[in-house]
Scaffold this motif. Sequence first.
Motif, PDB file in Angstrom:
ATOM      1  N   GLY A   1       0.817  -1.217   0.000  1.00  0.00           N
ATOM      2  CA  GLY A   1       0.000   0.000   0.000  1.00  0.00           C
ATOM      3  C   GLY A   1       0.843   1.255   0.000  1.00  0.00           C
ATOM      4  N   LEU A   2       1.897   1.248   0.781  1.00  0.00           N
ATOM      5  CA  LEU A   2       2.785   2.411   0.805  1.00  0.00           C
ATOM      6  C   LEU A   2       3.493   2.599  -0.535  1.00  0.00           C
TER       7      LEU A   2
ATOM      8  N   GLY B   1       3.095   5.853  -2.810  1.00  0.00           N
ATOM      9  CA  GLY B   1       4.297   6.588  -3.200  1.00  0.00           C
ATOM     10  C   GLY B   1       4.430   6.705  -4.703  1.00  0.00           C
ATOM     11  N   LEU B   2       4.113   5.629  -5.429  1.00  0.00           N
ATOM     12  CA  LEU B   2       4.168   5.658  -6.882  1.00  0.00           C
ATOM     13  C   LEU B   2       3.164   6.656  -7.449  1.00  0.00           C
ATOM     14  N   GLY B   3       1.961   6.664  -6.901  1.00  0.00           N
ATOM     15  CA  GLY B   3       0.953   7.622  -7.357  1.00  0.00           C
ATOM     16  C   GLY B   3       1.376   9.052  -7.103  1.00  0.00           C
TER      17      GLY B   3
ATOM     18  N   ALA C   1      -7.142  10.894 -11.476  1.00  0.00           N
ATOM     19  CA  ALA C   1      -6.739   9.489 -11.624  1.00  0.00           C
ATOM     20  C   ALA C   1      -5.525   9.172 -10.755  1.00  0.00           C
ATOM     21  N   TYR C   2      -4.538  10.065 -10.751  1.00  0.00           N
ATOM     22  CA  TYR C   2      -3.367   9.842  -9.912  1.00  0.00           C
ATOM     23  C   TYR C   2      -3.720   9.930  -8.426  1.00  0.00           C
ATOM     24  N   LEU C   3      -4.594  10.841  -8.069  1.00  0.00           N
ATOM     25  CA  LEU C   3      -5.030  10.910  -6.673  1.00  0.00           C
ATOM     26  C   LEU C   3      -5.804   9.658  -6.279  1.00  0.00           C
ATOM     27  N   GLY C   4      -6.544   9.089  -7.221  1.00  0.00           N
ATOM     28  CA  GLY C   4      -7.213   7.814  -6.965  1.00  0.00           C
ATOM     29  C   GLY C   4      -6.206   6.715  -6.702  1.00  0.00           C
ATOM     30  N   LEU C   5      -5.094   6.727  -7.422  1.00  0.00           N
ATOM     31  CA  LEU C   5      -4.032   5.753  -7.182  1.00  0.00           C
ATOM     32  C   LEU C   5      -3.430   5.940  -5.798  1.00  0.00           C
ATOM     33  N   VAL C   6      -3.239   7.183  -5.386  1.00  0.00           N
ATOM     34  CA  VAL C   6      -2.721   7.462  -4.045  1.00  0.00           C
ATOM     35  C   VAL C   6      -3.701   6.960  -2.988  1.00  0.00           C
TER      36      VAL C   6
END
Length: 76
Positions: A21-22, A26-28, A53-58
Amino acid sequence: MSRDRPDTSMSTVGLSVNAVGLLISGLGTVLLFQHTTNEYHSAIQDIGSIAVAYLGLVLLGVSVSLMGVAVLLSRE
């Protein structure tokens, strides 16, 4: 299984899920930062949906990390 010994398999799974999860979070975060600071990509008109979309990944990474913490806490 004896009550005296801690359940190491659940703690290993919890720590592994937490680490995944971390990493996802971190990747997002890195991808979002790179995308918004890139001159070409930041000129794209649809930057709002890309950022969402990137915030959704985070947020996916945060939820997976919290699930790992829940697994760790459930072993007690």
